[in-house]
Design a protein around this motif. Structure first.
Motif, mmCIF file in Angstrom:
data_model
loop_
_atom_site.group_PDB
_atom_site.id
_atom_site.type_symbol
_atom_site.label_atom_id
_atom_site.label_comp_id
_atom_site.label_asym_id
_atom_site.label_seq_id
_atom_site.Cartn_x
_atom_site.Cartn_y
_atom_site.Cartn_z
ATOM 1 N N GLN A 31 70.629 33.920 10.874
ATOM 2 C CA GLN A 31 69.267 33.599 10.935
ATOM 3 C C GLN A 31 69.152 32.150 11.241
ATOM 4 O O GLN A 31 68.062 31.735 11.953
ATOM 5 N N ALA A 35 66.845 30.863 14.515
ATOM 6 C CA ALA A 35 65.740 29.644 14.315
ATOM 7 C C ALA A 35 66.036 28.622 15.491
ATOM 8 O O ALA A 35 65.125 28.281 16.015
ATOM 9 N N SER A 36 67.296 28.407 15.706
ATOM 10 C CA SER A 36 67.643 27.404 16.953
ATOM 11 C C SER A 36 67.035 28.026 18.251
ATOM 12 O O SER A 36 66.448 27.248 19.118
ATOM 13 N N GLU A 56 62.391 34.109 16.660
ATOM 14 C CA GLU A 56 61.332 33.931 15.651
ATOM 15 C C GLU A 56 61.232 34.861 14.319
ATOM 16 O O GLU A 56 61.176 34.624 13.354
ATOM 17 N N ALA A 59 64.792 35.050 12.712
ATOM 18 C CA ALA A 59 65.191 34.108 11.824
ATOM 19 C C ALA A 59 64.418 34.161 10.476
ATOM 20 O O ALA A 59 64.972 33.764 9.486
ATOM 21 N N ALA A 63 64.722 30.184 7.595
ATOM 22 C CA ALA A 63 65.510 29.441 8.499
ATOM 23 C C ALA A 63 64.653 28.800 9.453
ATOM 24 O O ALA A 63 65.269 27.486 9.868
ATOM 25 N N LEU A 64 63.559 29.271 9.810
ATOM 26 C CA LEU A 64 62.859 28.382 10.634
ATOM 27 C C LEU A 64 62.474 27.224 9.984
ATOM 28 O O LEU A 64 62.327 25.966 10.596
ATOM 29 N N ALA A 67 65.192 24.846 10.170
ATOM 30 C CA ALA A 67 65.676 23.969 11.337
ATOM 31 C C ALA A 67 64.694 23.248 11.923
ATOM 32 O O ALA A 67 64.970 22.230 12.311
ATOM 33 N N ARG A 68 63.441 23.407 11.584
ATOM 34 C CA ARG A 68 62.142 22.484 11.930
ATOM 35 C C ARG A 68 62.406 21.121 11.029
ATOM 36 O O ARG A 68 62.343 19.898 11.312
#
Length: 305
Positions: A31, A35-36, A56, A59, A63-64, A67-68
């Motif tokens: 995930q 996300a990456s 998206e 993920a 996970a998003l 990552a952000r």
């Protein structure tokens, strides 16, 4: 205003949740990779290295968010952005497309071992109805992936002649029987992708797995995999995936020779063939630096006999 040390400590707590069990974290890594890929896809078309329209969704929000947050933390700490997963994804895309182009117009196969939440079946330009595509991973990964993709409208279109998911644990040799039963043809040239897999396996199992892939491959088949050339003794971030790495490969030629493969290329992440103009560094990376430094490398080989 809070002292910088307190701000960094708060940021570290935000980005470092309690460490999950090993299996859960390695599964969650798929995930994080998605996300990456989603963040890369969100870039303007001239800048992005690929387009993954389903990243998206696959993920998921947790996970998003992570990552952000990592991206924001790098900006706050003035750390140059180095899109490791985006570069790796593009490198493996290019390898697969190049090999499939060479094999065309005849029949061929593309196999992703530890496929995770990748979506190459729906986006590689060199896929055709002459290519049978297989994704191999654990059932819990596919349970999530297939459920989410089933709800997408319009339905994602497989660019290959077929797409088959195979539930198998690559830590065990039984995976070869399962892929055979799923329709894998040992007589066809095959492109093998082992992206982000081998460092989670013991060194002995790495060599065994590469040998198993060689044994069921037709002559002319090719393989590409990512490995690290050395393991760090410890990591400052408790949740970094590198804490789960079990093996390194300082001498790919020796390992591949033992497994039957002929080495074609070794490219270091950030090197001339694996940066795509996106690896922001002032370091000079020599052709053989991976032999003496702890590096991530991408290795390709061919079955010639």
């Amino acid at each position: 205003m809070s002292p910088p040390s307190l701000l960094l400590a708060a940021l570290h707590r935000l980005l470092t949740p309690s460490q999950p069990p090993e299996l859960d974290m390695v599964t969650f890594s798929s995930q994080l990779c998605a996300a990456s890929r989603a963040l890369e896809t969100s870039l303007p078309p001239p800048l992005r290295l690929f387009t993954d329209p389903y990243a998206e969704l696959l993920a998921g929000p947790e996970a998003l968010s992570r990552a952000r947050a990592r991206m924001v933390s790098m900006l706050h700490l003035a750390i140059p952005a180095r899109p490791r997963i985006a570069i790796r994804t593009r490198y493996f895309d290019d390898f697969a497309n190049s090999a499939l182009h060479r094999f065309a117009p005849g029949k061929a196969q593309l196999v992703s071992l530890a496929a995770g939440l990748e979506t190459r079946a729906f986006r590689l330009c060199e896929l055709s109805d002459q290519v049978a595509l297989f994704e191999v991973d654990r059932q819990e990964v596919f349970d999530r992936k297939e459920r989410l993709l089933a709800d997408v409208q319009p339905t994602p279109q497989v660019r290959a002649g077929s797409r088959t998911v195979v539930d198998a644990d690559l830590a065990e040799p039984d995976w070869t029987r399962k892929i055979d039963e799923a329709g894998f043809d040992r007589a066809l040239r095959t492109v093998w992708l082992l992206e982000g897999l081998l460092y989670y396996l013991d060194e002995e199992r790495v060599t065994q797995l590469l040998r198993e892939v060689w044994e069921i491959s037709a002559v002319g088949s090719c393989v590409c995999f990512s490995v690290v050339t050395g393991l760090a003794k410890h990591y400052k971030k408790s949740d970094t995936l590198a804490n789960y790495f079990k093996s390194a490969m300082p001498d790919p030629h020796a390992v591949l020779s033992e497994a039957g493969w002929s080495l074609d290329a070794v490219d270091q992440l950030g090197g001339p063939n694996a940066n795509y103009g996106r690896w922001q560094t002032s370091e000079t990376i020599g052709l053989d630096d991976w032999r003496s430094t702890r590096s991530t490398i991408y290795v390709s080989a061919t079955k010639r006999r």
